[in-house]
Design a protein around this motif. Structure first.
Motif, PDB file in Angstrom:
ATOM      1  N   ILE B  58       0.836  -1.211   0.000  1.00 47.72           N
ATOM      2  CA  ILE B  58       0.000   0.000   0.000  1.00 47.72           C
ATOM      3  C   ILE B  58       0.869   1.258   0.000  1.00 47.72           C
ATOM      4  N   LEU B  59       1.904   1.273   0.827  1.00 42.24           N
ATOM      5  CA  LEU B  59       2.743   2.484   0.890  1.00 42.24           C
ATOM      6  C   LEU B  59       3.547   2.683  -0.395  1.00 42.24           C
ATOM      7  N   CYS B  60       3.952   1.582  -1.021  1.00 39.86           N
ATOM      8  CA  CYS B  60       4.683   1.702  -2.297  1.00 39.86           C
ATOM      9  C   CYS B  60       3.793   2.339  -3.354  1.00 39.86           C
ATOM     10  N   ILE B  61       2.538   1.922  -3.378  1.00 39.20           N
ATOM     11  CA  ILE B  61       1.610   2.493  -4.369  1.00 39.20           C
ATOM     12  C   ILE B  61       1.327   3.958  -4.020  1.00 39.20           C
ATOM     13  N   TRP B  62       1.080   4.195  -2.735  1.00 43.52           N
ATOM     14  CA  TRP B  62       0.687   5.531  -2.295  1.00 43.52           C
ATOM     15  C   TRP B  62       1.781   6.572  -2.549  1.00 43.52           C
ATOM     16  N   TYR B  63       3.019   6.197  -2.294  1.00 43.62           N
ATOM     17  CA  TYR B  63       4.114   7.159  -2.424  1.00 43.62           C
ATOM     18  C   TYR B  63       4.894   7.013  -3.735  1.00 43.62           C
ATOM     19  N   ASP B  64       4.349   6.255  -4.671  1.00 43.33           N
ATOM     20  CA  ASP B  64       5.022   6.074  -5.977  1.00 43.33           C
ATOM     21  C   ASP B  64       6.442   5.544  -5.817  1.00 43.33           C
ATOM     22  N   ILE B  65       6.621   4.582  -4.940  1.00 39.19           N
ATOM     23  CA  ILE B  65       7.960   4.020  -4.743  1.00 39.19           C
ATOM     24  C   ILE B  65       8.120   2.833  -5.683  1.00 39.19           C
ATOM     25  N   SER B  66       9.203   2.845  -6.433  1.00 41.44           N
ATOM     26  CA  SER B  66       9.436   1.743  -7.372  1.00 41.44           C
ATOM     27  C   SER B  66       9.748   0.457  -6.592  1.00 41.44           C
ATOM     28  N   ILE B  67       8.953  -0.572  -6.865  1.00 41.57           N
ATOM     29  CA  ILE B  67       9.160  -1.835  -6.145  1.00 41.57           C
ATOM     30  C   ILE B  67      10.494  -2.468  -6.576  1.00 41.57           C
ATOM     31  N   LEU B  68      10.851  -2.258  -7.851  1.00 45.44           N
ATOM     32  CA  LEU B  68      12.133  -2.817  -8.327  1.00 45.44           C
ATOM     33  C   LEU B  68      13.311  -2.180  -7.591  1.00 45.44           C
ATOM     34  N   ASP B  69      13.249  -0.849  -7.443  1.00 45.42           N
ATOM     35  CA  ASP B  69      14.316  -0.144  -6.704  1.00 45.42           C
ATOM     36  C   ASP B  69      14.374  -0.636  -5.270  1.00 45.42           C
ATOM     37  N   MET B  70      13.179  -0.837  -4.696  1.00 42.38           N
ATOM     38  CA  MET B  70      13.132  -1.292  -3.307  1.00 42.38           C
ATOM     39  C   MET B  70      13.743  -2.693  -3.175  1.00 42.38           C
ATOM     40  N   LEU B  71      13.415  -3.563  -4.137  1.00 36.48           N
ATOM     41  CA  LEU B  71      13.955  -4.931  -4.079  1.00 36.48           C
ATOM     42  C   LEU B  71      15.482  -4.904  -4.199  1.00 36.48           C
ATOM     43  N   ARG B  72      15.974  -4.025  -5.082  1.00 34.15           N
ATOM     44  CA  ARG B  72      17.427  -3.891  -5.250  1.00 34.15           C
ATOM     45  C   ARG B  72      18.064  -3.404  -3.932  1.00 34.15           C
ATOM     46  N   HIS B  73      17.336  -2.522  -3.271  1.00 35.68           N
ATOM     47  CA  HIS B  73      17.828  -1.933  -2.023  1.00 35.68           C
ATOM     48  C   HIS B  73      17.873  -2.968  -0.896  1.00 35.68           C
ATOM     49  N   ILE B  74      16.853  -3.831  -0.832  1.00 35.95           N
ATOM     50  CA  ILE B  74      16.794  -4.774   0.301  1.00 35.95           C
ATOM     51  C   ILE B  74      17.553  -6.066   0.016  1.00 35.95           C
ATOM     52  N   TRP B  75      18.232  -6.119  -1.088  1.00 35.70           N
ATOM     53  CA  TRP B  75      19.004  -7.313  -1.473  1.00 35.70           C
ATOM     54  C   TRP B  75      19.967  -7.785  -0.374  1.00 35.70           C
ATOM     55  N   PRO B  76      20.725  -6.868   0.284  1.00 34.76           N
ATOM     56  CA  PRO B  76      21.635  -7.336   1.348  1.00 34.76           C
ATOM     57  C   PRO B  76      20.899  -8.050   2.481  1.00 34.76           C
ATOM     58  N   ALA B  77      19.706  -7.544   2.835  1.00 32.66           N
ATOM     59  CA  ALA B  77      18.933  -8.185   3.916  1.00 32.66           C
ATOM     60  C   ALA B  77      18.503  -9.586   3.486  1.00 32.66           C
ATOM     61  N   PHE B  78      18.138  -9.715   2.223  1.00 28.94           N
ATOM     62  CA  PHE B  78      17.742 -11.028   1.698  1.00 28.94           C
ATOM     63  C   PHE B  78      18.918 -12.002   1.791  1.00 28.94           C
ATOM     64  N   LEU B  79      20.082 -11.532   1.350  1.00 28.40           N
ATOM     65  CA  LEU B  79      21.274 -12.404   1.346  1.00 28.40           C
ATOM     66  C   LEU B  79      21.642 -12.841   2.765  1.00 28.40           C
ATOM     67  N   LEU B  80      21.618 -11.874   3.694  1.00 29.03           N
ATOM     68  CA  LEU B  80      22.020 -12.168   5.071  1.00 29.03           C
ATOM     69  C   LEU B  80      21.081 -13.182   5.712  1.00 29.03           C
ATOM     70  N   THR B  81      19.774 -12.943   5.587  1.00 31.85           N
ATOM     71  CA  THR B  81      18.818 -13.863   6.219  1.00 31.85           C
ATOM     72  C   THR B  81      18.863 -15.230   5.548  1.00 31.85           C
ATOM     73  N   ALA B  82      19.098 -15.236   4.237  1.00 30.39           N
ATOM     74  CA  ALA B  82      19.204 -16.531   3.539  1.00 30.39           C
ATOM     75  C   ALA B  82      20.421 -17.301   4.042  1.00 30.39           C
ATOM     76  N   MET B  83      21.524 -16.578   4.276  1.00 29.33           N
ATOM     77  CA  MET B  83      22.746 -17.243   4.765  1.00 29.33           C
ATOM     78  C   MET B  83      22.547 -17.848   6.146  1.00 29.33           C
ATOM     79  N   ILE B  84      21.842 -17.105   7.009  1.00 29.78           N
ATOM     80  CA  ILE B  84      21.605 -17.608   8.372  1.00 29.78           C
ATOM     81  C   ILE B  84      20.582 -18.738   8.343  1.00 29.78           C
ATOM     82  N   GLY B  85      19.574 -18.598   7.471  1.00 35.61           N
ATOM     83  CA  GLY B  85      18.480 -19.578   7.465  1.00 35.61           C
ATOM     84  C   GLY B  85      18.768 -20.827   6.665  1.00 35.61           C
ATOM     85  N   ILE B  86      19.842 -20.818   5.898  1.00 36.01           N
ATOM     86  CA  ILE B  86      20.108 -21.932   4.979  1.00 36.01           C
ATOM     87  C   ILE B  86      20.302 -23.259   5.724  1.00 36.01           C
ATOM     88  N   ALA B  87      20.702 -23.157   6.992  1.00 34.37           N
ATOM     89  CA  ALA B  87      20.932 -24.388   7.759  1.00 34.37           C
ATOM     90  C   ALA B  87      19.634 -24.955   8.335  1.00 34.37           C
TER      91      ALA B  87
END
Lengths: 339, 256
Positions: B58-87
């Motif tokens: 909802i906030l992405c739509i409301w504030y015209d935030i590009s979801i692609l840019d956001m996904l690119r931005h949160i990539w480090p968080a994805f990598l970190l949690t994947a590394m911890i959760g992989i076990a």
């Protein structure tokens, strides 16, 4: 070593915030008592410097890989532990808000793991103690490497404790520790070499810029060494007590992790690689007729809400798009006035 | 070159933010509430967690935030949690349970990082610092944070130029070799310290008293209160009630 929000439970995150806030409070009080306002702009620019220096990749000799510096030990060696600690807080806050390196609620833990150990243990204990009889190239190099290695080891150990206390990972304590400590030993050595190279350059060109561990006339700490140790010990007891309180109240806490680690019949860490391989085979063979943990309910819950979820999402998106059409954009009013 | 470019892009995102009519303190409180709610989900409760994505959507739509840019931005968080959760699939009671807990962990990490990204895209750094001052955050930290933010762009650009110059002089090298570590970073450090002294002198000449005057920007108190209350209720409902299942039942009843 930046922890994400997902790696911590709210109780552990809150406890780490308390610990970091206590250290920050002490640092601010010390900075105010020293009356060195000119340090504040230097702290700001040094924070930007640390951030910018992290963009540089250093090739590690003989490995073909590269690393980058963390900066807390360097900040402590240039600004002193308290000012360095506050600068690192700003660096971590900007990294968290602008670059998704570390979470907003995990900030307390990140400050503790990276800034507290780097500045207080690395700066106040190692750097100050090793350079108190005068700086030489040898003491600077030794203090940098030893400080970085030790503080990174402490930071990595804290990450293991915090993650396990939050009940996030299924890794047993020993395995997690064995995975974290050696990696950070190598990183610590590289960071120590980078830090020592930079500090030696600084020592050769402008040695007066290095913090030598002496207090300024007005800046004598109100706490004696014994008093400081007492405060730190009190903080450790308080934090430990709080952590254990939360852990005992919450099944995802430290108690849960320890019980889980020691009590699971399936995991036999003593058996080494053979037990691990056996366990992987056993788990893989269960795949065709698996059930979700917690019985059918968990799986059922996961699936039954899908249609409802899609419906709610569609309604929300439609309402958002509709409302957005009626929303006045900042430029619209200006354009209307111009026309 | 990717790192400095990415950093500059993210800094510009924060520069362009603000002016949404909501008090930054309201945005900050709602974000903290949201992250707390996400963090408190049990490790197998993917259904409940998926509902929390509505806030981001909802906030992405409301504030015209590009979801692609956001996904690119949160990539480090994805990598970190994947590394911890992989076990988790190996060490949990079954592979399926472990996979579910790993997926939950990754989704949690991404949602929290996305919430922080949206907070900055909503407010910007200066209004956010004003909100932190309202919460009695120490002024020294705020001043350091704002100064650091102000000089971030200049220093990142300087590093980029230094790296370009070095690469042009030594083509084919990967990273900085050991012998240049000290002089390369040391020169940057010396320039930064000199710059800091000049900054301090010029600030003093302009009457700097150890604090910046911060404004939360233009905002509507009514909309800010409505925003906080509505999101508070929505986050509470998404956290504690099976909203999606209830909606599904309602939908079937309407269709019948």
């Amino acid at each position: 070593m930046h922890m994400a929000d997902a790696l911590l439970s709210p109780a552990v995150a809150g406890t780490m915030y308390l610990g970091s806030a206590a250290a920050a409070g002490y640092s601010i009080r010390k900075l105010r008592s020293e009356k060195e306002e000119q340090k504040i702009p230097v702290m700001g620019v040094m924070g930007a410097f640390v951030f910018a220096a992290q963009m540089i990749n250093f090739s590690i000799p003989g490995t073909g890989s590269s690393g980058h510096m963390c900066g807390s030990m360097m900040l402590a060696a240039v600004l002193g532990p308290e000012a360095g600690f506050l600068t690192m807080i700003s660096v971590l806050l900007v990294q968290c808000l602008l670059f998704a390196d570390g979470g907003l609620l995990a900030l307390g833990a990140n400050i503790w793991n990276m800034a507290f150990y780097g500045c207080f243990v690395g700066g106040m204990v190692i750097w100050k103690r090793m350079t108190r009889n005068g700086m030489t190239r040898r003491t600077i190099a030794a203090a940098s490497v030893l400080g970085c290695v030790l503080t990174l080891q402490l930071g990595a150990f804290s990450v293991v404790l915090e993650t396990l206390a939050s009940g996030i990972t299924e890794l047993p304590f020993g395995v997690f520790l064995a995975a974290m400590q050696p990696i950070h030993l190598a990183i610590g050595v590289v960071e120590g070499l980078i830090t020592s190279a930079v500090l030696l350059f600084l020592y050769g060109t402008r040695p007066e810029l290095l913090w030598n561990g002496t207090e300024t006339g007005e800046g004598k700490s109100r706490l004696s060494r014994r008093g400081t140790l007492a405060v730190l010990a009190g903080m450790a007891v308080a934090i430990g007590g709080l952590l254990s309180l939360f852990a005992s109240a919450d099944p995802d806490g430290l108690e849960w992790s320890v019980e889980r680690t020691a009590g699971m019949a399936e995991i036999q860490p003593e058996g080494g690689v053979y037990a691990l391989a056996d366990r992987i085979r056993a788990a893989a063979s269960l795949l065709p007729d698996y059930t979700w943990k917690g019985g059918k309910a968990a799986g059922g819950t996961s699936v039954s809400g899908i249609v409802g979820g899609i419906a709610v999402a569609c309604v929300c998106m439609a309402v958002c798009f509709l409302l957005r059409r009626f929303r006045r954009k900042p430029g619209d009013q200006k354009n209307n006035e111009e026309t | 070159m990717k790192k400095p470019d990415r950093a500059l892009r993210d800094i510009h995102t924060a520069d362009d933010a603000g002016g949404n009519g909501i008090h930054p303190l309201a945005c900050l409180l709602v974000t903290i509430l949201y992250i707390l709610a996400v963090m408190s989900f049990q490790k197998y409760n993917m259904a409940g967690l998926a509902g929390m994505a509505l806030y981001i959507l909802i906030l992405c739509i409301w504030y015209d935030i590009s979801i692609l840019d956001m996904l690119r931005h949160i990539w480090p968080a994805f990598l970190l949690t994947a590394m911890i959760g992989i076990a988790n699939p190996i060490f949990d009671s079954t592979v399926s349970a472990g996979t579910l807990s790993m997926a939950t962990l990754i989704v949690k990490g991404c949602l929290c990082a996305a919430a922080a990204y949206i907070l900055i895209a909503q407010t910007g750094i200066r209004p956010l610092c004003s909100a932190l001052r309202t919460l009695h955050f120490p002024k020294e930290l705020i001043v350091v944070l704002l100064l650091m933010y102000r000089y971030l762009t200049a220093l990142v650009r300087e590093v980029k130029q230094m790296l370009t110059a070095y690469r042009l002089r030594t083509p084919g090298t990967k990273g900085l070799p050991f012998r240049t570590w000290g002089s390369f970073v040391g020169l940057l450090l010396l320039r930064s310290i000199d710059r800091a002294e000049e900054v301090y002198e010029s600030m003093q000449l302009r009457g700097f008293q150890g604090d910046f005057l911060l404004s939360p920007g233009s905002y509507s108190p009514v909309w800010s209160a409505v925003y906080t209350v509505l999101w508070g209720i929505a986050i509470f409902a998404l956290r504690f009630f099976p909203v999606f299942q209830m909606a599904e039942v309602l939908l079937w009843r309407i269709l019948k």
